[in-house]
Design a protein around this motif. Structure first.
Motif, PDB file in Angstrom:
ATOM      1  N   ALA A   6       4.060  12.761 -13.561  1.00  0.00           N
ATOM      2  CA  ALA A   6       4.750  12.456 -14.818  1.00  0.00           C
ATOM      3  C   ALA A   6       3.834  12.487 -16.035  1.00  0.00           C
ATOM      4  N   ASN A   7       2.568  12.147 -15.849  1.00  0.00           N
ATOM      5  CA  ASN A   7       1.670  12.023 -16.997  1.00  0.00           C
ATOM      6  C   ASN A   7       1.134  13.380 -17.455  1.00  0.00           C
ATOM      7  N   GLY A   8       0.623  13.397 -18.689  1.00  0.00           N
ATOM      8  CA  GLY A   8      -0.031  14.600 -19.191  1.00  0.00           C
ATOM      9  C   GLY A   8       0.816  15.389 -20.153  1.00  0.00           C
ATOM     10  N   HIS A   9       0.484  16.662 -20.281  1.00  0.00           N
ATOM     11  CA  HIS A   9       1.103  17.541 -21.268  1.00  0.00           C
ATOM     12  C   HIS A   9       2.296  18.277 -20.659  1.00  0.00           C
ATOM     13  N   PRO A  10       3.164  18.854 -21.477  1.00  0.00           N
ATOM     14  CA  PRO A  10       4.274  19.661 -20.943  1.00  0.00           C
ATOM     15  C   PRO A  10       3.742  20.833 -20.121  1.00  0.00           C
ATOM     16  N   GLY A  11       4.498  21.216 -19.145  1.00  0.00           N
ATOM     17  CA  GLY A  11       4.106  22.301 -18.251  1.00  0.00           C
ATOM     18  C   GLY A  11       4.617  21.979 -16.858  1.00  0.00           C
ATOM     19  N   PHE A  12       3.699  21.829 -15.916  1.00  0.00           N
ATOM     20  CA  PHE A  12       4.072  21.438 -14.558  1.00  0.00           C
ATOM     21  C   PHE A  12       4.199  19.913 -14.516  1.00  0.00           C
ATOM     22  N   GLN A  13       5.103  19.399 -15.315  1.00  0.00           N
ATOM     23  CA  GLN A  13       5.270  17.959 -15.514  1.00  0.00           C
ATOM     24  C   GLN A  13       6.693  17.565 -15.123  1.00  0.00           C
ATOM     25  N   PHE A  14       6.803  16.504 -14.339  1.00  0.00           N
ATOM     26  CA  PHE A  14       8.106  15.994 -13.924  1.00  0.00           C
ATOM     27  C   PHE A  14       8.143  14.504 -14.240  1.00  0.00           C
ATOM     28  N   LEU A  15       9.008  14.128 -15.163  1.00  0.00           N
ATOM     29  CA  LEU A  15       9.116  12.731 -15.539  1.00  0.00           C
ATOM     30  C   LEU A  15       9.696  11.915 -14.387  1.00  0.00           C
ATOM     31  N   ARG A  16       9.500  10.613 -14.472  1.00  0.00           N
ATOM     32  CA  ARG A  16       9.836   9.729 -13.353  1.00  0.00           C
ATOM     33  C   ARG A  16      11.258   9.949 -12.826  1.00  0.00           C
ATOM     34  N   ARG A  66       0.833  -1.215   0.000  1.00  0.00           N
ATOM     35  CA  ARG A  66       0.000   0.000   0.000  1.00  0.00           C
ATOM     36  C   ARG A  66       0.860   1.255   0.000  1.00  0.00           C
ATOM     37  N   VAL A  67       1.932   1.245   0.791  1.00  0.00           N
ATOM     38  CA  VAL A  67       2.817   2.411   0.823  1.00  0.00           C
ATOM     39  C   VAL A  67       3.482   2.588  -0.534  1.00  0.00           C
ATOM     40  N   TYR A  68       3.973   1.485  -1.096  1.00  0.00           N
ATOM     41  CA  TYR A  68       4.643   1.577  -2.394  1.00  0.00           C
ATOM     42  C   TYR A  68       3.681   2.059  -3.470  1.00  0.00           C
ATOM     43  N   LEU A  69       2.484   1.492  -3.514  1.00  0.00           N
ATOM     44  CA  LEU A  69       1.550   1.805  -4.591  1.00  0.00           C
ATOM     45  C   LEU A  69       1.044   3.238  -4.525  1.00  0.00           C
ATOM     46  N   VAL A  70       0.850   3.779  -3.313  1.00  0.00           N
ATOM     47  CA  VAL A  70       0.338   5.140  -3.222  1.00  0.00           C
ATOM     48  C   VAL A  70       1.383   6.138  -3.727  1.00  0.00           C
ATOM     49  N   PHE A  71       2.660   5.854  -3.493  1.00  0.00           N
ATOM     50  CA  PHE A  71       3.696   6.743  -4.018  1.00  0.00           C
ATOM     51  C   PHE A  71       3.931   6.508  -5.509  1.00  0.00           C
ATOM     52  N   GLU A  72       3.673   5.308  -5.973  1.00  0.00           N
ATOM     53  CA  GLU A  72       3.738   5.066  -7.405  1.00  0.00           C
ATOM     54  C   GLU A  72       2.649   5.862  -8.116  1.00  0.00           C
ATOM     55  N   SER A  73       1.461   5.945  -7.531  1.00  0.00           N
ATOM     56  CA  SER A  73       0.389   6.756  -8.110  1.00  0.00           C
ATOM     57  C   SER A  73       0.768   8.228  -8.136  1.00  0.00           C
ATOM     58  N   LEU A  74       1.430   8.694  -7.080  1.00  0.00           N
ATOM     59  CA  LEU A  74       1.860  10.086  -7.035  1.00  0.00           C
ATOM     60  C   LEU A  74       2.902  10.367  -8.112  1.00  0.00           C
ATOM     61  N   THR A  75       3.824   9.447  -8.299  1.00  0.00           N
ATOM     62  CA  THR A  75       4.831   9.589  -9.355  1.00  0.00           C
ATOM     63  C   THR A  75       4.162   9.737 -10.711  1.00  0.00           C
ATOM     64  N   LYS A  76       3.176   8.899 -10.985  1.00  0.00           N
ATOM     65  CA  LYS A  76       2.485   8.949 -12.272  1.00  0.00           C
ATOM     66  C   LYS A  76       1.685  10.235 -12.429  1.00  0.00           C
ATOM     67  N   ALA A  77       1.104  10.721 -11.348  1.00  0.00           N
ATOM     68  CA  ALA A  77       0.324  11.958 -11.437  1.00  0.00           C
ATOM     69  C   ALA A  77       1.198  13.141 -11.844  1.00  0.00           C
TER      70      ALA A  77
END
Length: 250
Positions: free
Chosen positions: A128-138, A115-126
């Motif tokens: 990283a995903n989407g359009h350029p702008g306030f985006q930080f790749l993994r 659960r701890v790992y997966l919740v931070f994995e979701s945060l990483t994806k949030a």
């Protein structure tokens, strides 16, 4: 017939013996090992839970303020001749969360705690995903997180805000810090364009707080409503806040 009966009785006795052996030896040993693992996990979390929850909560509050006011704080800081204040402080809040992501991933690597790992994995994806702008790749997140977690003999920790500011102003500051500040400035210049991403990030921040603070000891740190929460209508029910006590079951 007698042979068949004897075989059935013998089979039953063997099965009973196996069940007894498993019940008396293997299951208690498994439960003891599992319990020891859970206790060690809680021991390790105890040393990082409070600062990690604080980092998550303060970024939630900052992003919620940016989304709800159109970055009013940033515009106000510029009117009092502090054009970099909101950029620098927001950049630090973002990078600090990346740092605690890395710290907790390293801590959890030794334990079976998905659960701890997966919740931070979701945060990483949030982020990283989407359009350029306030985006930080993994691996941009990983680099920032690693750079803000210098080796420490007293346990895991994160670079202070004062040290972060000094580091950003050094001539040999790593390029990732300039990238961080540029992307934060992009967010502050046009928060509406980033609303959907902010909402996804915020949902993951609050989810991480929920997982780390199961006993709800630090929920008072969350002072803003979730991004995207609808305000209650006049006379209608209030929107529940993550930091508010849960209603009793009746």
């Amino acid at each position: 017939m007698g042979g068949t009966f004897s075989a059935a009785v013998l089979g039953g006795l063997v099965a009973a013996g196996v069940v007894k052996f498993v019940g008396e030896h293997w299951i208690p040993a498994w439960l003891t090992a599992r319990r020891a693992q859970q206790l060690e996990l809680q021991r390790q979390l105890a040393g990082v839970r409070a600062p990690a929850v604080r980092a998550l909560a303060e970024l939630h509050d900052r992003l919620a303020a940016i989304a709800s006011t159109g970055a009013h704080g940033h515009h106000y800081a510029r009117t009092i001749d502090e054009p970099d204040y909101f950029v620098d402080s927001t950049a630090y809040l973002v990078a600090r969360v990346f740092a605690w992501q890395e710290i907790l991933r390293q801590q959890m690597a030794q334990h079976d705690h998905p659960r701890v790992y997966l919740v931070f994995e979701s945060l990483t994806k949030a982020f990283a995903n989407g359009h350029p702008g306030f985006q930080f790749l993994r691996f941009e997140q990983t680099e920032l997180g690693e750079r803000l977690t210098p080796p420490a003999t007293d346990g895991p920790g994160c670079l202070s805000y004062a040290d972060f500011l000094d580091w950003c102003r050094r001539d040999d500051a790593p390029a990732c810090l300039g990238t961080l500040r540029r992307r934060v400035r992009t967010l502050l210049d046009d928060p509406a364009a980033e609303h959907d991403r902010l909402r996804r990030i915020d949902r993951c921040l609050l989810g991480a707080v929920e997982v780390l603070d199961r006993r709800r000891r630090w929920r008072s740190l969350l002072t803003a409503a979730p991004i995207g929460a609808q305000p209650s209508a006049p006379g209608g029910p209030a929107v529940p806040h993550p930091g508010s006590p849960r209603p009793r079951q009746r």
